[in-house]
Design an enzyme around this catalytic site. Structure first.
Site, PDB file in Angstrom:
ATOM      1  CB  SER A 152      -0.928   0.016   1.221  1.00 53.25           C
ATOM      2  OG  SER A 152      -1.840  -1.054   1.187  1.00 53.25           O
ATOM      3  CD  GLU A 161       2.774   0.653  12.472  1.00 53.99           C
ATOM      4  OE1 GLU A 161       1.994   0.551  11.500  1.00 53.99           O
ATOM      5  OE2 GLU A 161       2.721  -0.106  13.481  1.00 53.99           O
ATOM      6  CG  HIS A 174      -3.638   4.869   2.741  1.00 53.57           C
ATOM      7  ND1 HIS A 174      -2.442   4.571   2.117  1.00 53.57           N
ATOM      8  CD2 HIS A 174      -4.553   3.993   2.264  1.00 53.57           C
ATOM      9  CE1 HIS A 174      -2.622   3.543   1.289  1.00 53.57           C
ATOM     10  NE2 HIS A 174      -3.899   3.172   1.362  1.00 53.57           N
ATOM     11  CG  ASP A 216      -9.368   1.559   4.702  1.00 58.33           C
ATOM     12  OD1 ASP A 216      -9.990   0.558   4.309  1.00 58.33           O
ATOM     13  OD2 ASP A 216      -8.234   1.862   4.299  1.00 58.33           O
ATOM     14  NE  ARG A 248      -7.698   4.662  -0.651  1.00 55.88           N
ATOM     15  CZ  ARG A 248      -8.752   3.991  -0.173  1.00 55.88           C
ATOM     16  NH1 ARG A 248      -8.577   2.814   0.380  1.00 55.88           N
ATOM     17  NH2 ARG A 248      -9.955   4.519  -0.216  1.00 55.88           N
TER      18      ARG A 248
END
Length: 283
Positions: free
Chosen positions: A7, A34, A84, A92, A143
């Protein structure tokens, strides 16, 4: 990438993944970690010899924030590819839609928060990030697809933080400031206003930190003397320092919503039509 390379598009051609059997590579599969990814990138930057970059969804930078803050505090050249970046994530839903993140990172000392409007500004931001030896950089990327608004590449205009990306055809009656995906929206509003006989400048502001560091005469030249509004699909907090009033900011003061990206934009009023309406209210 933190398990989101497909992504984030952080894994590019000819890259090779490091494995337990073969360390001769340049990609690390961190998994959904992360904070660990951020800490390890800090270690890489401190060691020297590499410029580490890592990716995740912008909203998940919350998990990496302690490492990012330490990178800023220590003055490390680390690059965060955070995709995103808005309510454009759509289906989402609000858990994946960053709202306060841009404002929060802009408030953090010694970190560049880039939100480029097209491929040219993205390349410019990447160049600045690579050359900033004592400052980490965020590339907040969308995105959804965006049009290429810039055709001139002789000067890295993003290095000034903001600039007039679309000029009025005569003395501007207002200035529209926007970032990222909302710059093309502002340019569309400019066209609609022109059809009604109203001329405005559109300012792209990919990096507030770099703009704030510019000489006062440059900032006044870009922002102009006419009334200003700002539009960004994120928390409106902070934009009043450029517009003079929070009433002149088109943003979001709640969490996001589930739905198709364009429908969510319409629901929150992040539209060219709403920008046109706001400009007309000022005149």
């Amino acid at each position: 990438s933190a398990d989101l390379a497909a992504s984030n598009l952080t894994f590019v051609g000819n890259m090779k993944t490091i494995t337990s059997d073969d360390y001769n590579g340049n990609n690390v599969m961190y998994g959904i970690r992360e904070h660990a990814m951020g800490a390890i990138m800090n270690g890489m930057a401190l060691h020297g010899g590499v410029i580490p970059y890592g990716g995740t969804f912008f909203v998940f930078s919350d998990y990496m924030r302690p490492s990012m803050r330490l990178a800023a505090l220590m003055g490390l050249r680390v690059v965060y590819v955070l995709t995103h970046d808005s309510i454009g994530v759509g289906e989402d839903g609000p858990t994946h839609q960053p709202i306060e993140h841009l404002a929060s990172y802009r408030a953090m000392p010694n970190i560049y928060t880039f939100r480029p409007c097209d491929v040219v500004e993205t390349a410019e931001a990447w160049k600045i990030a690579l050359e900033s030896e004592k400052t980490p950089s965020i590339l907040a990327l969308s995105r959804q697809s965006v049009p290429t608004l810039r055709t001139d590449t002789e000067e890295n205009l993003s290095s000034r933080g903001a600039y007039v990306i679309s000029e009025a055809q005569r003395d501007p009656q207002a200035t529209i400031i926007a970032t990222g995906t909302e710059v093309s929206l502002a340019v569309e509003a400019q066209k609609q206003l022109r059809a009604d006989g109203i001329e405005v400048n559109v300012v792209s502001m990919p990096c507030c930190e770099l703009f704030d560091a510019q000489p006062e005469d440059y900032k006044q030249k870009v922002l102009g003397r006419a009334p200003r509004i700002a539009v960004e699909a994120a928390a409106a907090f902070g934009w009043e320092r450029y517009t003079g009033s929070s009433d002149r900011v088109i943003g979001i003061n709640s969490f996001g919503a589930s739905g198709k990206g364009d429908e969510v934009y319409n629901y929150f009023g992040i539209t060219a039509e709403n920008v046109v309406k706001k400009v007309k209210e000022l005149l």
